[in-house]
Write a protein that holds these residues in place. Structure first.
Motif, mmCIF file in Angstrom:
data_model
loop_
_atom_site.group_PDB
_atom_site.id
_atom_site.type_symbol
_atom_site.label_atom_id
_atom_site.label_comp_id
_atom_site.label_asym_id
_atom_site.label_seq_id
_atom_site.Cartn_x
_atom_site.Cartn_y
_atom_site.Cartn_z
ATOM 1 N N GLU A 64 73.018 -13.299 -3.341
ATOM 2 C CA GLU A 64 73.377 -13.782 -2.003
ATOM 3 C C GLU A 64 74.889 -13.701 -1.795
ATOM 4 O O GLU A 64 75.354 -13.332 -0.713
ATOM 5 C CB GLU A 64 72.888 -15.220 -1.808
ATOM 6 C CG GLU A 64 71.382 -15.349 -1.738
ATOM 7 C CD GLU A 64 70.914 -16.804 -1.746
ATOM 8 O OE1 GLU A 64 69.827 -17.052 -1.178
ATOM 9 O OE2 GLU A 64 71.615 -17.669 -2.313
ATOM 10 N N GLU B 155 82.280 -5.268 5.603
ATOM 11 C CA GLU B 155 81.872 -4.325 6.638
ATOM 12 C C GLU B 155 82.451 -4.717 7.987
ATOM 13 O O GLU B 155 82.850 -3.871 8.766
ATOM 14 C CB GLU B 155 80.343 -4.257 6.731
ATOM 15 C CG GLU B 155 79.721 -3.468 5.609
ATOM 16 C CD GLU B 155 78.197 -3.500 5.657
ATOM 17 O OE1 GLU B 155 77.615 -4.121 6.575
ATOM 18 O OE2 GLU B 155 77.578 -2.911 4.759
ATOM 19 N N ARG B 156 82.500 -6.005 8.274
ATOM 20 C CA ARG B 156 83.048 -6.481 9.539
ATOM 21 C C ARG B 156 84.571 -6.434 9.566
ATOM 22 O O ARG B 156 85.160 -6.193 10.602
ATOM 23 C CB ARG B 156 82.598 -7.918 9.813
ATOM 24 C CG ARG B 156 81.156 -8.005 10.176
ATOM 25 C CD ARG B 156 80.787 -9.403 10.644
ATOM 26 N NE ARG B 156 79.369 -9.586 10.408
ATOM 27 C CZ ARG B 156 78.827 -10.680 9.953
ATOM 28 N NH1 ARG B 156 79.560 -11.726 9.702
ATOM 29 N NH2 ARG B 156 77.535 -10.748 9.757
ATOM 30 N N SER C 112 75.818 -10.070 -1.228
ATOM 31 C CA SER C 112 75.418 -9.674 0.119
ATOM 32 C C SER C 112 76.387 -10.224 1.165
ATOM 33 O O SER C 112 76.773 -9.517 2.099
ATOM 34 C CB SER C 112 73.995 -10.160 0.385
ATOM 35 O OG SER C 112 73.606 -9.839 1.686
ATOM 36 N N LEU C 113 76.775 -11.481 1.013
ATOM 37 C CA LEU C 113 77.730 -12.093 1.931
ATOM 38 C C LEU C 113 79.068 -11.363 1.895
ATOM 39 O O LEU C 113 79.648 -11.054 2.934
ATOM 40 C CB LEU C 113 77.928 -13.572 1.580
ATOM 41 C CG LEU C 113 78.972 -14.321 2.404
ATOM 42 C CD1 LEU C 113 78.569 -14.374 3.870
ATOM 43 C CD2 LEU C 113 79.163 -15.724 1.852
ATOM 44 N N CYS C 114 79.550 -11.058 0.697
ATOM 45 C CA CYS C 114 80.836 -10.354 0.550
ATOM 46 C C CYS C 114 80.775 -8.971 1.200
ATOM 47 O O CYS C 114 81.707 -8.576 1.909
ATOM 48 C CB CYS C 114 81.219 -10.239 -0.918
ATOM 49 S SG CYS C 114 81.717 -11.808 -1.647
ATOM 50 N N LEU C 115 79.710 -8.228 0.963
ATOM 51 C CA LEU C 115 79.567 -6.905 1.566
ATOM 52 C C LEU C 115 79.516 -6.987 3.089
ATOM 53 O O LEU C 115 80.116 -6.167 3.784
ATOM 54 C CB LEU C 115 78.321 -6.201 1.032
ATOM 55 C CG LEU C 115 78.404 -5.703 -0.403
ATOM 56 C CD1 LEU C 115 77.050 -5.179 -0.866
ATOM 57 C CD2 LEU C 115 79.464 -4.626 -0.539
ATOM 58 N N SER C 116 78.830 -7.967 3.603
ATOM 59 C CA SER C 116 78.750 -8.163 5.044
ATOM 60 C C SER C 116 80.128 -8.459 5.637
ATOM 61 O O SER C 116 80.502 -7.924 6.681
ATOM 62 C CB SER C 116 77.782 -9.299 5.350
ATOM 63 O OG SER C 116 77.811 -9.635 6.700
ATOM 64 N N MET C 117 80.893 -9.295 4.951
ATOM 65 C CA MET C 117 82.239 -9.642 5.431
ATOM 66 C C MET C 117 83.156 -8.419 5.408
ATOM 67 O O MET C 117 83.922 -8.192 6.345
ATOM 68 C CB MET C 117 82.823 -10.765 4.575
ATOM 69 C CG MET C 117 82.135 -12.105 4.807
ATOM 70 S SD MET C 117 82.594 -13.388 3.630
ATOM 71 C CE MET C 117 84.353 -13.392 3.737
#
Length: 169
Positions: A5, A15-16, A8-13
């Motif tokens: 998790e 990407e943004r 996933s959170l780090c990758l999402s951040m």
């Protein structure tokens, strides 16, 4: 939060906001035990030891990393901002999207054959560092990175425009 998790959170951040990677790397670099080498001509505002003096106060920015971690030494900088193949692709894409003709670049390249390559490298750096930015959102590229780009794509007369806060002035 488990490890998956968190990843996933780090990758999402990232990407943004791709620039977050720089903040993390800076923390890692500042907490590390790197040796600092100094040059006599390094400006007082430079941390990485690769910056050179810039003409305006706004342009006197350093990447903020120690010499062993300077952004100019990262493989990503070499690939995204200095690789001729990547820059050629970016230039072609930009011409296609904006309906630009090559003739305009040809006129510029009579006096400065590297001008469009330099500008493509600057655009790539901003995209890599900050992600997509708006029309009136201008960013300064660290001096060390500017000079690395200029070293790869020099102006034959040593004449550079520098940072312009706005194109509409």
């Amino acid at each position: 939060m488990n490890t998956d998790e968190l990843k996933s959170l780090c990758l999402s951040m990232v990407e943004r906001q791709p620039g977050l990677v720089f903040n993390v790397m800076k923390e890692i670099d500042n907490n590390g035990d790197s040796q600092r080498t100094t040059r006599d001509d390094v400006p007082s505002w430079c941390v990485c030891q690769y910056c050179q003096e810039m003409p305006t106060e706004a342009e006197r920015q350093c990447c903020g990393y120690t010499p062993n971690g300077c952004v100019t030494k990262w493989p990503e900088m070499q690939l995204y901002c200095l690789d001729n193949g990547v820059l050629s692709l970016c230039r072609g894409y930009r011409r296609s999207v904006f309906g630009l003709t090559i003739a305009g670049e040809d006129r510029d390249e009579i006096d400065d054959p590297n001008k469009s390559w330099r500008h493509a490298a600057y655009r790539q750096f901003i995209l890599w560092r900050h992600g997509k930015i708006g029309r009136d959102d201008r960013r300064v590229i660290p001096s060390c990175c500017v000079w690395e780009i200029r070293k790869k794509f020099p102006n034959p007369h040593g004449q550079y425009v520098g940072f312009l806060a706005s194109r509409l002035r």
